[in-house]
Design an enzyme around this catalytic site. Structure first.
Site, PDB file in Angstrom:
ATOM      1  N   ARG A 251      17.811   3.225 -23.233  1.00 57.40           N
ATOM      2  CA  ARG A 251      18.385   2.321 -24.248  1.00 57.40           C
ATOM      3  C   ARG A 251      18.382   2.944 -25.645  1.00 57.40           C
ATOM      4  NH1 ARG A 251      18.714  -2.666 -21.447  1.00 57.40           N
ATOM      5  NH2 ARG A 251      17.011  -2.896 -19.988  1.00 57.40           N
TER       6      ARG A 251
ATOM      7  N   ARG B   2      15.852 -16.321 -19.199  1.00 54.82           N
ATOM      8  CA  ARG B   2      14.823 -15.393 -18.671  1.00 54.82           C
ATOM      9  C   ARG B   2      14.416 -14.447 -19.785  1.00 54.82           C
ATOM     10  NH1 ARG B   2      17.159 -11.736 -15.081  1.00 54.82           N
ATOM     11  NH2 ARG B   2      15.290 -10.540 -15.520  1.00 54.82           N
TER      12      ARG B   2
ATOM     13  N   ASN C 215      27.657  -7.403 -29.907  1.00 55.12           N
ATOM     14  CA  ASN C 215      26.503  -7.028 -29.091  1.00 55.12           C
ATOM     15  C   ASN C 215      27.077  -6.607 -27.730  1.00 55.12           C
ATOM     16  OD1 ASN C 215      24.290  -6.698 -27.477  1.00 55.12           O
ATOM     17  ND2 ASN C 215      23.199  -8.496 -28.262  1.00 55.12           N
TER      18      ASN C 215
ATOM     19  N   HIS D 235      25.122   1.679 -24.025  1.00 51.69           N
ATOM     20  CA  HIS D 235      24.564   2.960 -23.623  1.00 51.69           C
ATOM     21  C   HIS D 235      25.505   3.772 -22.728  1.00 51.69           C
ATOM     22  CE1 HIS D 235      21.236   0.650 -25.098  1.00 51.69           C
ATOM     23  NE2 HIS D 235      21.338  -0.207 -24.077  1.00 51.69           N
TER      24      HIS D 235
ATOM     25  N   TYR E  44      14.051 -11.397 -25.461  1.00 51.64           N
ATOM     26  CA  TYR E  44      15.297 -11.878 -26.065  1.00 51.64           C
ATOM     27  C   TYR E  44      15.191 -13.240 -26.750  1.00 51.64           C
ATOM     28  CZ  TYR E  44      17.289  -8.085 -23.276  1.00 51.64           C
ATOM     29  OH  TYR E  44      17.570  -6.853 -22.743  1.00 51.64           O
TER      30      TYR E  44
ATOM     31  N   ARG F 201      12.333   0.567 -26.598  1.00 52.46           N
ATOM     32  CA  ARG F 201      12.351   0.198 -25.181  1.00 52.46           C
ATOM     33  C   ARG F 201      12.523   1.433 -24.282  1.00 52.46           C
ATOM     34  NH1 ARG F 201      16.153  -4.742 -24.235  1.00 52.46           N
ATOM     35  NH2 ARG F 201      14.963  -4.722 -22.280  1.00 52.46           N
TER      36      ARG F 201
ATOM     37  N   HIS G 143      21.841  -5.777 -31.828  1.00 52.94           N
ATOM     38  CA  HIS G 143      20.973  -5.930 -30.655  1.00 52.94           C
ATOM     39  C   HIS G 143      19.837  -6.871 -30.999  1.00 52.94           C
ATOM     40  CE1 HIS G 143      23.093  -2.822 -28.605  1.00 52.94           C
ATOM     41  NE2 HIS G 143      23.018  -2.093 -29.701  1.00 52.94           N
ATOM     42  N   ILE G 144      19.570  -7.793 -30.110  1.00 58.56           N
ATOM     43  CA  ILE G 144      18.480  -8.748 -30.322  1.00 58.56           C
ATOM     44  C   ILE G 144      17.143  -8.013 -30.254  1.00 58.56           C
ATOM     45  CG2 ILE G 144      17.335 -10.766 -29.305  1.00 58.56           C
ATOM     46  CD1 ILE G 144      20.227 -11.579 -28.337  1.00 58.56           C
ATOM     47  N   SER G 145      16.988  -7.162 -29.255  1.00 55.17           N
ATOM     48  CA  SER G 145      15.748  -6.384 -29.111  1.00 55.17           C
ATOM     49  C   SER G 145      15.890  -5.062 -29.864  1.00 55.17           C
ATOM     50  CB  SER G 145      15.474  -6.118 -27.623  1.00 55.17           C
ATOM     51  OG  SER G 145      16.507  -5.312 -27.067  1.00 55.17           O
TER      52      SER G 145
ATOM     53  N   PRO H 222      27.944  -7.973 -21.426  1.00 60.52           N
ATOM     54  CA  PRO H 222      27.393  -8.408 -20.153  1.00 60.52           C
ATOM     55  C   PRO H 222      25.970  -8.957 -20.215  1.00 60.52           C
ATOM     56  CG  PRO H 222      27.704  -6.025 -20.207  1.00 60.52           C
ATOM     57  CD  PRO H 222      28.393  -6.594 -21.402  1.00 60.52           C
ATOM     58  N   ASN H 223      25.796 -10.024 -19.486  1.00 57.36           N
ATOM     59  CA  ASN H 223      24.503 -10.701 -19.268  1.00 57.36           C
ATOM     60  C   ASN H 223      24.007 -11.504 -20.459  1.00 57.36           C
ATOM     61  OD1 ASN H 223      24.128  -9.757 -16.535  1.00 57.36           O
ATOM     62  ND2 ASN H 223      23.843  -7.738 -17.444  1.00 57.36           N
TER      63      ASN H 223
ATOM     64  N   ALA I 275      24.508  -3.796 -22.209  1.00 55.67           N
ATOM     65  CA  ALA I 275      24.222  -2.455 -21.668  1.00 55.67           C
ATOM     66  C   ALA I 275      25.403  -1.490 -21.807  1.00 55.67           C
ATOM     67  CB  ALA I 275      23.785  -2.576 -20.216  1.00 55.67           C
TER      68      ALA I 275
ATOM     69  N   GLU J 243      27.284  -3.270 -34.890  1.00 50.84           N
ATOM     70  CA  GLU J 243      26.622  -3.361 -33.574  1.00 50.84           C
ATOM     71  C   GLU J 243      25.305  -4.121 -33.766  1.00 50.84           C
ATOM     72  OE1 GLU J 243      26.150   0.585 -31.806  1.00 50.84           O
ATOM     73  OE2 GLU J 243      24.397  -0.134 -30.708  1.00 50.84           O
TER      74      GLU J 243
ATOM     75  N   ASP K  71      36.062   4.212 -27.633  1.00 55.29           N
ATOM     76  CA  ASP K  71      37.446   4.573 -27.989  1.00 55.29           C
ATOM     77  C   ASP K  71      38.195   3.365 -28.556  1.00 55.29           C
ATOM     78  OD1 ASP K  71      37.047   7.172 -27.199  1.00 55.29           O
ATOM     79  OD2 ASP K  71      38.047   6.969 -25.257  1.00 55.29           O
TER      80      ASP K  71
HETATM   81  O1  CA2 Z   1      18.876  -6.245 -27.299  1.00 57.85           O
HETATM   82  C1  CA2 Z   1      20.049  -6.496 -27.034  1.00 57.85           C
HETATM   83  O2  CA2 Z   1      20.705  -7.351 -27.612  1.00 57.85           O
HETATM   84  C2  CA2 Z   1      20.734  -5.731 -25.888  1.00 57.85           C
HETATM   85  O3  CA2 Z   1      22.069  -5.466 -26.284  1.00 57.85           O
HETATM   86  C3  CA2 Z   1      20.708  -6.666 -24.700  1.00 57.85           C
HETATM   87  C4  CA2 Z   1      21.267  -6.034 -23.414  1.00 57.85           C
HETATM   88  C5  CA2 Z   1      20.590  -4.685 -23.164  1.00 57.85           C
HETATM   89  O4  CA2 Z   1      21.195  -4.056 -22.033  1.00 57.85           O
HETATM   90  C6  CA2 Z   1      20.681  -3.762 -24.358  1.00 57.85           C
HETATM   91  O5  CA2 Z   1      19.993  -2.564 -24.052  1.00 57.85           O
HETATM   92  C7  CA2 Z   1      20.057  -4.405 -25.572  1.00 57.85           C
HETATM   93  C8  CA2 Z   1      20.978  -6.893 -22.186  1.00 57.85           C
HETATM   94  C9  CA2 Z   1      21.325  -8.317 -22.286  1.00 57.85           C
HETATM   95  C10 CA2 Z   1      20.693  -8.992 -21.117  1.00 57.85           C
HETATM   96  O6  CA2 Z   1      20.396 -10.300 -21.489  1.00 57.85           O
HETATM   97  C11 CA2 Z   1      19.463 -10.979 -20.755  1.00 57.85           C
HETATM   98  C12 CA2 Z   1      19.288 -12.287 -21.119  1.00 57.85           C
HETATM   99  C13 CA2 Z   1      18.360 -13.052 -20.476  1.00 57.85           C
HETATM  100  C14 CA2 Z   1      17.630 -12.523 -19.452  1.00 57.85           C
HETATM  101  C15 CA2 Z   1      17.829 -11.212 -19.073  1.00 57.85           C
HETATM  102  C16 CA2 Z   1      18.753 -10.439 -19.736  1.00 57.85           C
END
Ligand code: CA2
Length: 146
Positions: free
Chosen positions: A111, A17, A74, A80, A22, A107, A100-102, A9-10, A77, A98, A87
């Site tokens: 997270r 943004r 990836n 978490h 990211y 954080r 994660h970009i960040s 998601p997202n 969210a 797995e 499963d």
């Molecule tokens: O660091 C990552 O890759 C995450 O998986 C990104 C997820 C976050 O919930 C994880 O804790 C860490 C969120 C992706 C949201 O992506 C956005 C992209 C642009 C602007 C805002 C959010």
């Protein structure tokens, strides 16, 4: 060799943004680089993104029936929160890395925990989009093609 790259998601909002967290690349940029890198190593990469937990689970199950050798995931969210994705990963034999970009450990406290990490082969966190390539290189190396 077939590899699957799944984004949750997202992540379709990447590059639009929060560039300080990211980066500035879009998900399409990241996927194209991965596909390109794969081509140089005779690896076929299929990339999908969904904002829906059940869709991600269906793709994880289908990978098992399609001779996929590794999944780069990836989970956004869902990392978490999702026992259902955990499963699903536990229900297949394909290794999942797995990504994660960040750096999720640097954080907010919520997270810091990944409910998926224990059923994944490994976790790459905080190396930006390069984490996806590192995961791919791991699978290529494992299969003797690097
Ligand atoms: O660091 C990552 O890759 C995450 O998986 C990104 C997820 C976050 O919930 C994880 O804790 C860490 C969120 C992706 C949201 O992506 C956005 C992209 C642009 C602007 C805002 C959010």
């Amino acid at each position: 060799m077939k590899i699957l790259c799944l984004n949750g998601p997202n992540l379709n909002r990447l590059g639009k943004r929060e560039p300080s967290v990211y980066g500035t690349e879009t998900l399409t940029d990241i996927e194209n680089s991965l596909i390109q890198f794969g081509k140089q190593h005779q690896v076929n990469i299929s990339c999908f993104q969904s904002n829906h937990e059940g869709q991600l689970i269906d793709w994880i199950h289908e990978a098992e029936d399609n001779d996929v050798k590794g999944i780069i995931l990836n989970p956004g969210a869902y990392t978490h929160t999702s026992y259902a994705i955990r499963d699903a990963i536990a229900s297949i034999t394909i290794p999942v890395i797995e990504v994660h970009i960040s750096n999720i450990h640097k954080r907010e406290a919520f997270r810091h925990l990944s409910v998926l990490a224990a059923v994944c082969e490994g976790q790459i966190s905080g190396l930006g989009s390069f984490g996806y390539q590192l995961a791919l290189e791991t699978f290529i190396k494992r299969n003797g093609e690097l």
